[in-house]
Write a protein that holds these residues in place. Structure first.
Motif, PDB file in Angstrom:
ATOM      1  N   ALA A  42      27.056 -10.504  -5.730  1.00 42.35           N
ATOM      2  CA  ALA A  42      25.800  -9.952  -6.230  1.00 42.35           C
ATOM      3  C   ALA A  42      26.117  -8.851  -7.214  1.00 42.35           C
ATOM      4  O   ALA A  42      27.258  -8.368  -7.299  1.00 42.35           O
ATOM      5  N   ASP A  43      25.134  -8.437  -7.981  1.00 42.47           N
ATOM      6  CA  ASP A  43      25.312  -7.334  -8.919  1.00 42.47           C
ATOM      7  C   ASP A  43      25.263  -6.032  -8.125  1.00 42.47           C
ATOM      8  O   ASP A  43      24.183  -5.475  -7.886  1.00 42.47           O
ATOM      9  N   ALA A  44      26.440  -5.560  -7.721  1.00 46.85           N
ATOM     10  CA  ALA A  44      26.468  -4.399  -6.844  1.00 46.85           C
ATOM     11  C   ALA A  44      27.846  -3.736  -6.886  1.00 46.85           C
ATOM     12  O   ALA A  44      28.850  -4.354  -7.262  1.00 46.85           O
ATOM     13  N   LYS A  45      27.874  -2.505  -6.477  1.00 43.64           N
ATOM     14  CA  LYS A  45      29.130  -1.762  -6.325  1.00 43.64           C
ATOM     15  C   LYS A  45      29.972  -2.434  -5.249  1.00 43.64           C
ATOM     16  O   LYS A  45      29.437  -2.837  -4.208  1.00 43.64           O
ATOM     17  N   PRO A  46      31.274  -2.602  -5.455  1.00 44.58           N
ATOM     18  CA  PRO A  46      32.092  -3.269  -4.437  1.00 44.58           C
ATOM     19  C   PRO A  46      32.081  -2.502  -3.126  1.00 44.58           C
ATOM     20  O   PRO A  46      32.138  -1.258  -3.120  1.00 44.58           O
ATOM     21  N   PRO A  47      32.019  -3.174  -1.997  1.00 44.43           N
ATOM     22  CA  PRO A  47      32.113  -2.483  -0.708  1.00 44.43           C
ATOM     23  C   PRO A  47      33.464  -1.774  -0.575  1.00 44.43           C
ATOM     24  O   PRO A  47      34.486  -2.235  -1.098  1.00 44.43           O
ATOM     25  N   VAL A  48      33.466  -0.689   0.127  1.00 42.45           N
ATOM     26  CA  VAL A  48      34.701   0.084   0.300  1.00 42.45           C
ATOM     27  C   VAL A  48      35.787  -0.776   0.946  1.00 42.45           C
ATOM     28  O   VAL A  48      36.970  -0.709   0.577  1.00 42.45           O
ATOM     29  N   ALA A  49      35.386  -1.623   1.882  1.00 43.76           N
ATOM     30  CA  ALA A  49      36.368  -2.442   2.596  1.00 43.76           C
ATOM     31  C   ALA A  49      37.095  -3.406   1.674  1.00 43.76           C
ATOM     32  O   ALA A  49      38.218  -3.838   1.990  1.00 43.76           O
ATOM     33  N   SER A  50      36.496  -3.757   0.540  1.00 46.76           N
ATOM     34  CA  SER A  50      37.147  -4.717  -0.352  1.00 46.76           C
ATOM     35  C   SER A  50      38.428  -4.125  -0.945  1.00 46.76           C
ATOM     36  O   SER A  50      39.401  -4.850  -1.187  1.00 46.76           O
ATOM     37  N   TYR A  51      38.448  -2.805  -1.173  1.00 40.77           N
ATOM     38  CA  TYR A  51      39.665  -2.181  -1.696  1.00 40.77           C
ATOM     39  C   TYR A  51      40.757  -2.165  -0.628  1.00 40.77           C
ATOM     40  O   TYR A  51      41.939  -2.406  -0.917  1.00 40.77           O
ATOM     41  N   ALA A  52      40.361  -1.865   0.602  1.00 42.16           N
ATOM     42  CA  ALA A  52      41.348  -1.859   1.688  1.00 42.16           C
ATOM     43  C   ALA A  52      41.906  -3.250   1.921  1.00 42.16           C
ATOM     44  O   ALA A  52      43.116  -3.427   2.166  1.00 42.16           O
ATOM     45  N   ARG A  53      41.033  -4.256   1.849  1.00 43.95           N
ATOM     46  CA  ARG A  53      41.495  -5.632   2.054  1.00 43.95           C
ATOM     47  C   ARG A  53      42.439  -6.048   0.941  1.00 43.95           C
ATOM     48  O   ARG A  53      43.456  -6.694   1.192  1.00 43.95           O
ATOM     49  N   ARG A  54      42.136  -5.672  -0.294  1.00 41.69           N
ATOM     50  CA  ARG A  54      43.032  -6.019  -1.407  1.00 41.69           C
ATOM     51  C   ARG A  54      44.388  -5.366  -1.210  1.00 41.69           C
ATOM     52  O   ARG A  54      45.440  -5.984  -1.444  1.00 41.69           O
ATOM     53  N   LYS A  55      44.387  -4.113  -0.784  1.00 37.99           N
ATOM     54  CA  LYS A  55      45.656  -3.413  -0.554  1.00 37.99           C
ATOM     55  C   LYS A  55      46.487  -4.142   0.495  1.00 37.99           C
ATOM     56  O   LYS A  55      47.710  -4.291   0.361  1.00 37.99           O
ATOM     57  N   GLU A  56      45.814  -4.621   1.535  1.00 36.53           N
ATOM     58  CA  GLU A  56      46.503  -5.359   2.597  1.00 36.53           C
ATOM     59  C   GLU A  56      47.096  -6.648   2.062  1.00 36.53           C
ATOM     60  O   GLU A  56      48.248  -7.009   2.365  1.00 36.53           O
ATOM     61  N   LEU A  57      46.339  -7.374   1.260  1.00 34.88           N
ATOM     62  CA  LEU A  57      46.824  -8.646   0.698  1.00 34.88           C
ATOM     63  C   LEU A  57      47.959  -8.410  -0.291  1.00 34.88           C
ATOM     64  O   LEU A  57      48.925  -9.190  -0.348  1.00 34.88           O
ATOM     65  N   LEU A  58      47.852  -7.348  -1.090  1.00 33.59           N
ATOM     66  CA  LEU A  58      48.922  -7.053  -2.043  1.00 33.59           C
ATOM     67  C   LEU A  58      50.227  -6.741  -1.305  1.00 33.59           C
ATOM     68  O   LEU A  58      51.320  -7.113  -1.780  1.00 33.59           O
ATOM     69  N   ALA A  59      50.125  -6.083  -0.175  1.00 33.66           N
ATOM     70  CA  ALA A  59      51.333  -5.797   0.608  1.00 33.66           C
ATOM     71  C   ALA A  59      51.977  -7.096   1.068  1.00 33.66           C
ATOM     72  O   ALA A  59      53.219  -7.233   1.048  1.00 33.66           O
ATOM     73  N   GLN A  60      51.167  -8.054   1.475  1.00 39.04           N
ATOM     74  CA  GLN A  60      51.701  -9.355   1.900  1.00 39.04           C
ATOM     75  C   GLN A  60      52.341 -10.093   0.725  1.00 39.04           C
ATOM     76  O   GLN A  60      53.404 -10.713   0.864  1.00 39.04           O
ATOM     77  N   LEU A  61      51.674 -10.018  -0.435  1.00 45.70           N
ATOM     78  CA  LEU A  61      52.220 -10.681  -1.617  1.00 45.70           C
ATOM     79  C   LEU A  61      53.521 -10.008  -2.050  1.00 45.70           C
ATOM     80  O   LEU A  61      54.490 -10.693  -2.439  1.00 45.70           O
ATOM     81  N   ASP A  62      53.576  -8.666  -1.982  1.00 46.64           N
ATOM     82  CA  ASP A  62      54.803  -7.955  -2.322  1.00 46.64           C
ATOM     83  C   ASP A  62      55.947  -8.370  -1.397  1.00 46.64           C
ATOM     84  O   ASP A  62      57.107  -8.499  -1.829  1.00 46.64           O
ATOM     85  N   ALA A  63      55.617  -8.593  -0.119  1.00 42.75           N
ATOM     86  CA  ALA A  63      56.647  -9.001   0.839  1.00 42.75           C
ATOM     87  C   ALA A  63      57.205 -10.370   0.481  1.00 42.75           C
ATOM     88  O   ALA A  63      58.427 -10.603   0.567  1.00 42.75           O
ATOM     89  N   VAL A  64      56.320 -11.300   0.075  1.00 37.15           N
ATOM     90  CA  VAL A  64      56.787 -12.628  -0.337  1.00 37.15           C
ATOM     91  C   VAL A  64      57.655 -12.502  -1.581  1.00 37.15           C
ATOM     92  O   VAL A  64      58.711 -13.154  -1.703  1.00 37.15           O
ATOM     93  N   GLN A  65      57.242 -11.661  -2.513  1.00 36.31           N
ATOM     94  CA  GLN A  65      58.022 -11.455  -3.729  1.00 36.31           C
ATOM     95  C   GLN A  65      59.403 -10.882  -3.399  1.00 36.31           C
ATOM     96  O   GLN A  65      60.423 -11.321  -3.946  1.00 36.31           O
ATOM     97  N   LYS A  66      59.409  -9.928  -2.476  1.00 38.07           N
ATOM     98  CA  LYS A  66      60.678  -9.314  -2.085  1.00 38.07           C
ATOM     99  C   LYS A  66      61.598 -10.340  -1.431  1.00 38.07           C
ATOM    100  O   LYS A  66      62.813 -10.390  -1.718  1.00 38.07           O
ATOM    101  N   ASP A  67      61.030 -11.180  -0.560  1.00 41.98           N
ATOM    102  CA  ASP A  67      61.837 -12.219   0.089  1.00 41.98           C
ATOM    103  C   ASP A  67      62.369 -13.215  -0.933  1.00 41.98           C
ATOM    104  O   ASP A  67      63.516 -13.679  -0.827  1.00 41.98           O
ATOM    105  N   PHE A  68      61.548 -13.528  -1.933  1.00 42.03           N
ATOM    106  CA  PHE A  68      62.000 -14.475  -2.959  1.00 42.03           C
ATOM    107  C   PHE A  68      63.119 -13.851  -3.777  1.00 42.03           C
ATOM    108  O   PHE A  68      64.126 -14.506  -4.084  1.00 42.03           O
ATOM    109  N   ASP A  69      62.957 -12.587  -4.153  1.00 44.92           N
ATOM    110  CA  ASP A  69      64.007 -11.922  -4.924  1.00 44.92           C
ATOM    111  C   ASP A  69      65.315 -11.882  -4.132  1.00 44.92           C
ATOM    112  O   ASP A  69      66.414 -12.077  -4.689  1.00 44.92           O
TER     113      ASP A  69
END
Length: 878
Positions: free
Chosen positions: A819-846
């Motif tokens: 919807a046309d709205a300010k992002p919920p606060v939880a969406s930033y926390a969830r993105r941070k959590e997912l980025l940590a998981q993606l960083d871990a996969v990247q680290k394992d691949f490296d």
């Protein structure tokens, strides 16, 4: 191809029914009907009516009597029994009418029923049908539908979905199968009438007049013949405008429907007999506020205090919000929601008393309100001059008031027939005193197109009907409020347009069916039509007509300035399914771009030149849609060729940009997202540019590049800051999805190279790579399965198999952009959590590249085979 008249009585008598003996096609029965209809009366019957028979294929005829009513007879319906051809049924309108039956081919007749249910409103109905296999079974259609199983002596009602029944087809081989036609459409039974199919699958609505409100998207209002007033949005959040999107708006089948300019949830709806209602959608209550509550039933027109037309005009004033007008022979005015009404004009008609008697006769009266005459038939308010109103009557008069109804002047154009009906009046938004009138004479047999224009408040008039077909009468003429002199005319067979203020006309049918256009309006740059038989139609965006100039036709290329477009969530954003007979098509879901190419090869031509539409913000390229992959302007080729490629043709072209940036670039495993792959974010309100690019290079002429504005959805509460924050987060999430799939691409390519090298070594007889490749592939697969779940192959497999990182990022983007709205606060926390998981996969691949892959490549080097090369990361898009 050619016809011969073989049965004729006089010029007031025609055939109302014709029946052929199913067993002998040389035997005909013809019902002749003396009938006349005028705006003020309807006459059914006379001494010329009767039933005739031919036994030589219609060459010669004999009038039948032998028990049929004599003297003044009205309408007759006739049917021959295929089961017993000597049995003939005749339904007769007469003083002693009813259903008659002959069992000797029409020589002698017996009245078997005088039931009024069979012969009420005889001129409108009077239909009889014999059963093809049972001689004792017969059907009669009227307000209700009836069936007899005892030769017509008694009848039982058929329960059909609609009322007002007019036609019936009975399958001669399987009589349990029938098709019935009524005022609601056509319906089918397969079980001899015990149940019937729906009529809601037939887009045949007959709309009298239309109005629009000022919402975004705007709504359309009108009255439907044999149904209710209707209010319907011009666009919805979906591909289809379904029945659940529109609602009744008070009023009845025949009137006008007007939204209150102050509050579109309040509508004023009319019906016959002068009824007018104030409908509040919030309470679902329609309050009847008729100026003079005198029923028309059984009254001569002269005995009515106010003569309201069947289609009596209603006007909710925009110059004086809160004031509503309702027109009889006098214009009536209320300023207190219909509690009190005052007369705002004298009788504006010719007040011919000879045309104010009882309608109907000579057998029965017909008091429906259709024949109420003379009346005010059209009213219009000036959008520029306060206190200026126009009125037109159904007996050929045009009036104007310039002092808010205190005084009125007769400004009827010379040459306007007294018998004509001033069907519609349009007042210009461009200049004071300019108005257009459309006049019809078809109700008295005159099909000529008649329309006039005035530029001096009606002192002088110019006819503007030249160029329209001689027998295609005009129902409405209106001027585009966006371009002076651009006119649209709705006629009995379709739509016409004029670019020169009515001096000449061109048919403008496009994909519109050949249908009467009863009313039209230009709203927010759209052309909205009300048709008599196909409901509402909208031509989205008439920009090319508004800005067309002779030089455009000679230009090699031209792009028209797109109109300001609100950032609505319509069909490209949400689903809604495909076409449906029960639904209308929603409005365009984005910026409509019209562009002109003087020349372009046919669709079948090879090596067609590339054409592109680029959407930019300043110098930044946001989106490019092209016809072919070769570069067209010397810049780096766009990453996206457009999921909706251009398909230009010579002449005028239309393209709709959904206002979205590029979708995230993902791997070939799109199945992991089911039916909802991730989308690029929608641009925020601002100024943008569209550029038309051809193979000759990037033209700098202004005609090939135009700026336009995207505005916020006025219904949304999000601030500009909220939308900016949402946009930036969606851009970031798009980058996250692409990063995950880029890593997935590198993992898969590494595994495929290792597999290929091992296979190559195997063909050379070297087996040292088999075990290392197996171990490496297993580790790479474990990393792959942290990004996607390869078991997901179908849309709802996500319910069976746990979705991984790509699905999680995509789902988060869908939540943020819901919807046309300010992002919920939880969406930033969830993105941070997912980025940590993606960083871990990247680290394992490296780590895998540094250790396992290095070891594998050492084995390859020892075997003199080229090593596996790691693909570079893709550069992240803006």
């Amino acid at each position: 191809k050619t016809w011969r008249k073989t049965l004729y009585v006089n010029d007031t008598t025609g055939a109302s029914d014709l029946a052929i003996d199913p067993t002998n096609p040389r035997i005909f029965y013809a019902a002749l009907w003396q009938h006349g209809r005028r705006p003020w009366t309807m006459e059914s019957g006379g001494e010329s009516s009767g039933l005739w028979k031919s036994t030589d294929g219609g060459e010669t005829w004999k009038q039948l009597a032998g028990g049929l009513p004599e003297g003044v007879v009205g309408k007759i319906g006739v049917s021959v029994s295929a089961a017993r051809p000597q049995r003939v049924f005749a339904l007769v309108e007469a003083e002693k009418g009813g259903l008659f039956r002959s069992d000797d081919g029409g020589q002698k007749w017996t009245r078997v029923s005088e039931d009024r249910n069979l012969i009420q409103r005889a001129w409108y109905y009077t239909h009889v049908f014999a059963h093809p296999k049972n001689p004792d079974e017969v059907f009669v259609l009227n307000v209700q539908a009836w069936r007899s199983s005892d030769g017509g002596r008694t009848f039982q009602r058929l329960r059909i979905r609609h009322g007002d029944h007019h036609d019936l087809w009975i399958d001669p081989d399987d009589p349990s199968r029938m098709i019935e036609g009524d005022d609601g459409g056509a319906t089918i039974t397969f079980n001899a009438g015990r149940s019937w199919s729906t009529e809601d699958n037939q887009p045949t609505a007959q709309i009298y007049r239309l109005a629009t409100d000022d919402r975004t998207p705007y709504w359309i209002y009108g009255a439907q013949q044999d149904n209710t007033d209707i209010a319907i949005p011009s666009a919805v959040a979906g591909r289809r405008i379904d029945q659940g999107d529109w609602h009744e708006a008070g009023g009845g089948e025949s009137g006008w429907a007007q939204p209150d300019p102050r509050d579109p949830e309040i509508t004023w709806g009319g019906s016959y007999g002068g009824e007018i209602t104030r409908h509040d959608r919030r309470t679902r209550q329609s309050r009847v506020v008729t100026a003079w509550p005198q029923p028309i039933d059984g009254n001569a027109t002269r005995d009515l205090k106010y003569r309201f037309n069947w289609n009596a005009p209603i006007l909710a004033s925009k110059q004086e919000p809160g004031v509503v007008y309702h027109a009889a022979q006098k214009l009536l005015r209320t300023a207190d929601e219909g509690t009190t009404w005052t007369e705002a004009s004298p009788d504006l008609t010719r007040n011919d008393l000879s045309k104010q008697g009882y309608a109907g006769g000579p057998i029965t009266r017909e008091i429906t309100g259709v024949e109420t005459h003379p009346t005010i038939f059209s009213i219009a308010e000036s959008p520029r001059e306060k206190g200026v109103l126009w009125a037109g009557t159904d007996d050929g008069l045009v009036w104007i008031t310039r002092d808010n109804t205190k005084t009125w002047q007769n400004v009827t154009p010379k040459g306007l027939p007294e018998t004509a009906q001033v069907n519609a009046i349009d007042v210009s938004a461009h200049a004071d005193g300019v108005a257009y009138v459309a006049v019809t004479g078809y109700r008295q047999g005159d099909d000529r197109p008649m329309a006039w224009r005035t530029a001096d408040h009606g002192k002088t008039w110019t006819t503007i009907a030249a160029g329209l077909p001689a027998n295609e009468f005009v129902r409405v003429v209106r001027e585009d409020p966006g371009r002076r002199g651009l006119l649209f005319a709705g006629t009995e067979r379709g739509l016409w347009t004029s670019l020169d203020d009515g001096a000449s006309w061109q048919r403008f049918q496009q994909n519109l069916p050949a249908v009467p256009v009863a009313d039209l309006q230009v709203k927010n740059g759209d052309l909205v039509l009300a048709t008599q038989g196909r409901g509402f139609w909208i031509l989205d965006d008439i920009t090319p007509l508004r800005t067309w100039a002779p030089a455009t036709a000679t230009a090699a290329a031209h792009v028209f300035t797109p109109r300001t477009t609100p950032r609505l969530r319509t069909w490209p954003d949400w689903g809604g399914g495909g076409p449906s007979l029960l639904a209308g098509e929603s409005g365009p879901g984005g910026v409509v771009v019209w562009y002109w190419l003087k020349d372009y090869p046919e669709a079948s031509a090879k090596d067609k030149p590339a054409v592109a539409l680029e959407f930019r913000q300043g110098d930044k390229l946001l989106r490019r849609f092209v016809t072919a992959k070769p570069e067209v302007d010397g810049e780096a080729k766009a990453d996206d060729e457009g999921d909706k490629p251009l398909e230009p043709k010579a002449g005028l072209n239309r393209f709709v940009w959904d206002m979205r940036l590029l979708d995230p670039e993902i791997s070939s495993s799109k199945e992991t997202f089911g039916d909802f792959p991730p989308e690029g974010p929608k641009v925020i309100p601002g100024t943008y540019t569209v550029r038309l690019v051809t193979a000759a290079g990037t033209p700098q002429e202004k005609a090939h590049e135009q700026s336009f504005a995207v505005t916020a959805d006025p219904r949304a509460t999000a601030s500009a800051t909220d939308l900016q924050e949402q946009y930036e987060l969606l851009l970031a999430l798009r980058g996250d999805i692409e990063r995950a799939h880029d890593l997935l691409r590198r993992i898969r390519e590494t595994r495929e190279q290792a597999k290929a090298m091992t296979a190559k070594a195997g063909r050379l007889g070297q087996t040292a790579l088999a075990e290392p490749e197996k171990a490496l592939s297993a580790k790479l697969t474990l990393l792959e399965e942290k990004i996607i779940n390869p078991k997901i192959k179908a849309n709802q497999d996500t319910l069976n198999f746990t979705p991984k990182l790509d699905f999680q990022f995509s789902g988060l983007a869908a939540y943020v952009g819901s919807a046309d709205a300010k992002p919920p606060v939880a969406s930033y926390a969830r993105r941070k959590e997912l980025l940590a998981q993606l960083d871990a996969v990247q680290k394992d691949f490296d780590a895998l590249v540094a250790a396992d892959l290095a070891a594998f490549n050492k084995v390859i080097a020892d075997a003199a085979i080229p090593p596996v090369a790691i693909l570079p990361k893709k550069e992240k898009k803006d």
